[in-house]
Design an enzyme around this catalytic site. Structure first.
Site, PDB file in Angstrom:
ATOM      1  N   THR A 115      26.541  24.775  78.050  1.00  0.00           N
ATOM      2  CA  THR A 115      25.778  23.766  78.806  1.00  0.00           C
ATOM      3  C   THR A 115      25.168  22.723  77.872  1.00  0.00           C
ATOM      4  O   THR A 115      24.750  21.668  78.324  1.00  0.00           O
ATOM      5  CB  THR A 115      24.634  24.404  79.632  1.00  0.00           C
ATOM      6  OG1 THR A 115      23.733  25.087  78.753  1.00  0.00           O
ATOM      7  CG2 THR A 115      25.180  25.378  80.659  1.00  0.00           C
ATOM      8  N   GLY A 116      25.106  23.014  76.576  1.00  0.00           N
ATOM      9  CA  GLY A 116      24.592  22.041  75.613  1.00  0.00           C
ATOM     10  C   GLY A 116      25.679  21.074  75.189  1.00  0.00           C
ATOM     11  O   GLY A 116      26.818  21.168  75.658  1.00  0.00           O
ATOM     12  N   LEU A 166      16.664  30.480  72.880  1.00  0.00           N
ATOM     13  CA  LEU A 166      16.668  29.488  73.962  1.00  0.00           C
ATOM     14  C   LEU A 166      18.010  29.443  74.677  1.00  0.00           C
ATOM     15  O   LEU A 166      18.224  28.597  75.551  1.00  0.00           O
ATOM     16  CB  LEU A 166      16.351  28.083  73.410  1.00  0.00           C
ATOM     17  CG  LEU A 166      14.879  27.805  73.088  1.00  0.00           C
ATOM     18  CD1 LEU A 166      14.489  28.412  71.752  1.00  0.00           C
ATOM     19  CD2 LEU A 166      14.603  26.314  73.076  1.00  0.00           C
ATOM     20  N   VAL A 210      26.293  34.134  72.232  1.00  0.00           N
ATOM     21  CA  VAL A 210      25.304  35.118  71.770  1.00  0.00           C
ATOM     22  C   VAL A 210      25.285  36.373  72.653  1.00  0.00           C
ATOM     23  O   VAL A 210      24.692  37.377  72.277  1.00  0.00           O
ATOM     24  CB  VAL A 210      23.881  34.515  71.658  1.00  0.00           C
ATOM     25  CG1 VAL A 210      23.880  33.266  70.794  1.00  0.00           C
ATOM     26  CG2 VAL A 210      23.268  34.216  73.015  1.00  0.00           C
ATOM     27  N   TYR A 236      19.004  33.667  87.486  1.00  0.00           N
ATOM     28  CA  TYR A 236      18.196  33.070  86.417  1.00  0.00           C
ATOM     29  C   TYR A 236      16.818  33.736  86.332  1.00  0.00           C
ATOM     30  O   TYR A 236      16.403  34.210  85.275  1.00  0.00           O
ATOM     31  CB  TYR A 236      18.058  31.578  86.683  1.00  0.00           C
ATOM     32  CG  TYR A 236      17.289  30.808  85.628  1.00  0.00           C
ATOM     33  CD1 TYR A 236      17.822  30.609  84.357  1.00  0.00           C
ATOM     34  CD2 TYR A 236      16.035  30.263  85.913  1.00  0.00           C
ATOM     35  CE1 TYR A 236      17.124  29.891  83.396  1.00  0.00           C
ATOM     36  CE2 TYR A 236      15.337  29.545  84.959  1.00  0.00           C
ATOM     37  CZ  TYR A 236      15.878  29.363  83.696  1.00  0.00           C
ATOM     38  OH  TYR A 236      15.178  28.652  82.753  1.00  0.00           O
ATOM     39  N   ARG A 276      16.237  43.721  62.375  1.00  0.00           N
ATOM     40  CA  ARG A 276      16.923  44.063  61.107  1.00  0.00           C
ATOM     41  C   ARG A 276      16.310  43.337  59.920  1.00  0.00           C
ATOM     42  O   ARG A 276      16.285  43.832  58.812  1.00  0.00           O
ATOM     43  CB  ARG A 276      18.413  43.676  61.199  1.00  0.00           C
ATOM     44  CG  ARG A 276      19.306  44.725  61.802  1.00  0.00           C
ATOM     45  CD  ARG A 276      20.768  44.535  61.391  1.00  0.00           C
ATOM     46  NE  ARG A 276      21.320  43.215  61.652  1.00  0.00           N
ATOM     47  CZ  ARG A 276      21.784  42.807  62.827  1.00  0.00           C
ATOM     48  NH1 ARG A 276      21.738  43.614  63.861  1.00  0.00           N
ATOM     49  NH2 ARG A 276      22.282  41.602  62.957  1.00  0.00           N
ATOM     50  N   ARG A 305      18.164  18.208  87.508  1.00  0.00           N
ATOM     51  CA  ARG A 305      16.742  18.413  87.778  1.00  0.00           C
ATOM     52  C   ARG A 305      16.080  17.078  88.096  1.00  0.00           C
ATOM     53  O   ARG A 305      16.654  16.013  87.917  1.00  0.00           O
ATOM     54  CB  ARG A 305      16.066  19.121  86.601  1.00  0.00           C
ATOM     55  CG  ARG A 305      16.308  20.603  86.663  1.00  0.00           C
ATOM     56  CD  ARG A 305      15.789  21.339  85.471  1.00  0.00           C
ATOM     57  NE  ARG A 305      16.637  21.131  84.304  1.00  0.00           N
ATOM     58  CZ  ARG A 305      16.503  21.777  83.167  1.00  0.00           C
ATOM     59  NH1 ARG A 305      15.552  22.663  83.029  1.00  0.00           N
ATOM     60  NH2 ARG A 305      17.319  21.556  82.157  1.00  0.00           N
TER      61      ARG A 305
END
Ligand SMILES: NC(=O)c1ccc[n+]([C@@H]2O[C@H](COP(=O)([O-])OP(=O)(O)OC[C@H]3O[C@@H](n4cnc5c(N)ncnc54)[C@H](O)[C@@H]3O)[C@@H](O)[C@H]2O)c1
Length: 346
Positions: A37-38, A75, A59, A147, A108, A188
């Site tokens: 989405t970035g 984020l 991630v 979400y 870690r 938005r």
């Protein structure tokens, strides 16, 4: 040696501003993003910066980060309703597995972990303004739950890591943030209104526009996230702007700022659209000495300029010297509000 911070979702709107502020103060930054989405353009200005490394990875499947780590800022997540509604399973995965990978990386290395949570954990709030002690009112099976519940789970996992394993953590509850690098198609309220006003199209207000939003300028928001990271607070801590506006007030402010000829029209209110949003930021003020300093007009003008540049149109400067604008509004159609749309605002 300087601090080395890993920013998951660093190629996004907020994440890229966070990378900027961290690099500006001399930290090294490893930005991890899958650009789902970035946008790569958010960080192209950082390529070649000696303190900046970009790792392209999902991630939710793992964190291929080598070398020392001082902090992990998580984020990574679709954030706007159109984005998370289009990626329901990915949103739940990044809130759960993505959070787990971030926490394990931090643990870690004995590093501090900051979770970018959201005001959406408060759902449709029965308490106003929302303070951190309010537990929320969330529909666990509605379309937005992918979400809201992913973030609630991420908060629970973060606290469990802290309690069971002693991981150093902080939870930020971010309220609606806007500024340059918002995607034009973000969906938005701010980007919708600015783009519509720049194009002279009608501004689309969901429902009668009496629902409220509190908007924080991105520079203030990121400063708050860093203040929380630098503190020893676990949180959760609300980071947002307590100035509250109705959506219709925002629409009028945008039309006037841009001297636009746009009218305002009303569309169906989306499912589970929160009617009220305003952070109680007493904790952030008292414990972090943080509060927002950018006013709405200033923030909207900066955002409009950036958006106008991006879509190749004249921004607010062109409005200077124009006559005061009269906002034309169509009559709201009460029947339209009962239709169940899903596009809304974080
Ligand atoms: N912008 C706001 O108003 C707001 C409000 C509340 C909370 N937040 C939170 O702040 C964070 C950033 O929001 P944003 O507005 O910058 O959104 P954004 O979509 O611009 O940024 C999110 C970034 O995460 C990346 N990403 C998503 N899933 C990923 C994955 N599995 N692996 C790697 N990268 C992944 C995206 O590509 C994107 O670059 C999000 O976690 C969001 O929930 C934002």
């Amino acid at each position: 040696m300087s601090n080395r911070q890993v920013v998951l979702g660093g190629g996004g709107f907020l994440g890229s501003h966070l990378c900027d502020q961290l690099l500006d103060r001399g930290d090294q930054v490893v930005c991890v993003d899958d650009f789902s989405t970035g946008r790569r353009s958010n960080v192209t200005h950082l390529h070649g910066h000696p303190g900046f490394t970009l790792v392209e990875a999902d991630v939710s499947t793992g964190l291929p980060v080598e070398g020392p780590v001082t902090g992990v800022f998580h984020l990574a997540s679709p954030a706007s309703p159109p984005a998370f509604l289009a990626r329901p399973l990915e949103t739940l995965a990044v809130g759960s597995e993505g959070t787990r990978h971030g926490l394990e990386l931090a643990r870690r290395h004995g590093a501090r972990f900051l979770l970018a949570s959201t005001s959406e954990v408060y759902g449709e709030p029965a308490v106003h303004p929302q303070s951190e002690s309010y537990w929320g009112n969330v529909n666990p099976v509605g379309p937005r739950s992918v979400y809201d519940e992913a973030k609630r789970f991420a908060e629970a996992l973060t606290m469990a890591h802290h309690r069971a394993l002693g991981t150093d953590v902080a939870i930020a509850r971010i309220f609606n943030t806007y500024g340059p690098r918002l995607r034009p198609d973000d969906g938005r309220v701010v980007s919708n209104f600015l783009l519509q006003a720049l194009r002279g199209e009608p501004l689309t207000v969901y429902g009668d526009g009496s629902q409220t939003r509190s908007l924080c300028y991105v520079g203030d928001e990121v400063r708050g996230l860093i203040a929380l990271f630098d503190s020893d607070l676990t949180g959760p801590v609300n980071i947002g702007n307590p100035d509250e506006y109705t959506v219709i007030q925002l629409a009028r402010a945008v039309v006037e700022l841009l001297g636009s000829s746009s009218t305002i029209i009303h569309l169906a209110l989306p499912v589970d659209d929160p009617t009220r949003r305003r952070p109680d930021i007493t904790l952030a003020r008292d414990a972090l000495g943080w509060e927002p300093t950018t006013g709405l007009e200033d923030g909207l003008a900066r955002t409009a300029s950036a958006l106008a540049d991006e879509v190749g149109m004249a921004g607010p400067a062109s409005a200077q010297g124009t006559e005061a604008t009269t906002v034309q509004e169509s009559e709201p159609d009460p029947m339209a509000w009962t239709t169940q749309g899903v596009q809304s605002d974080d």
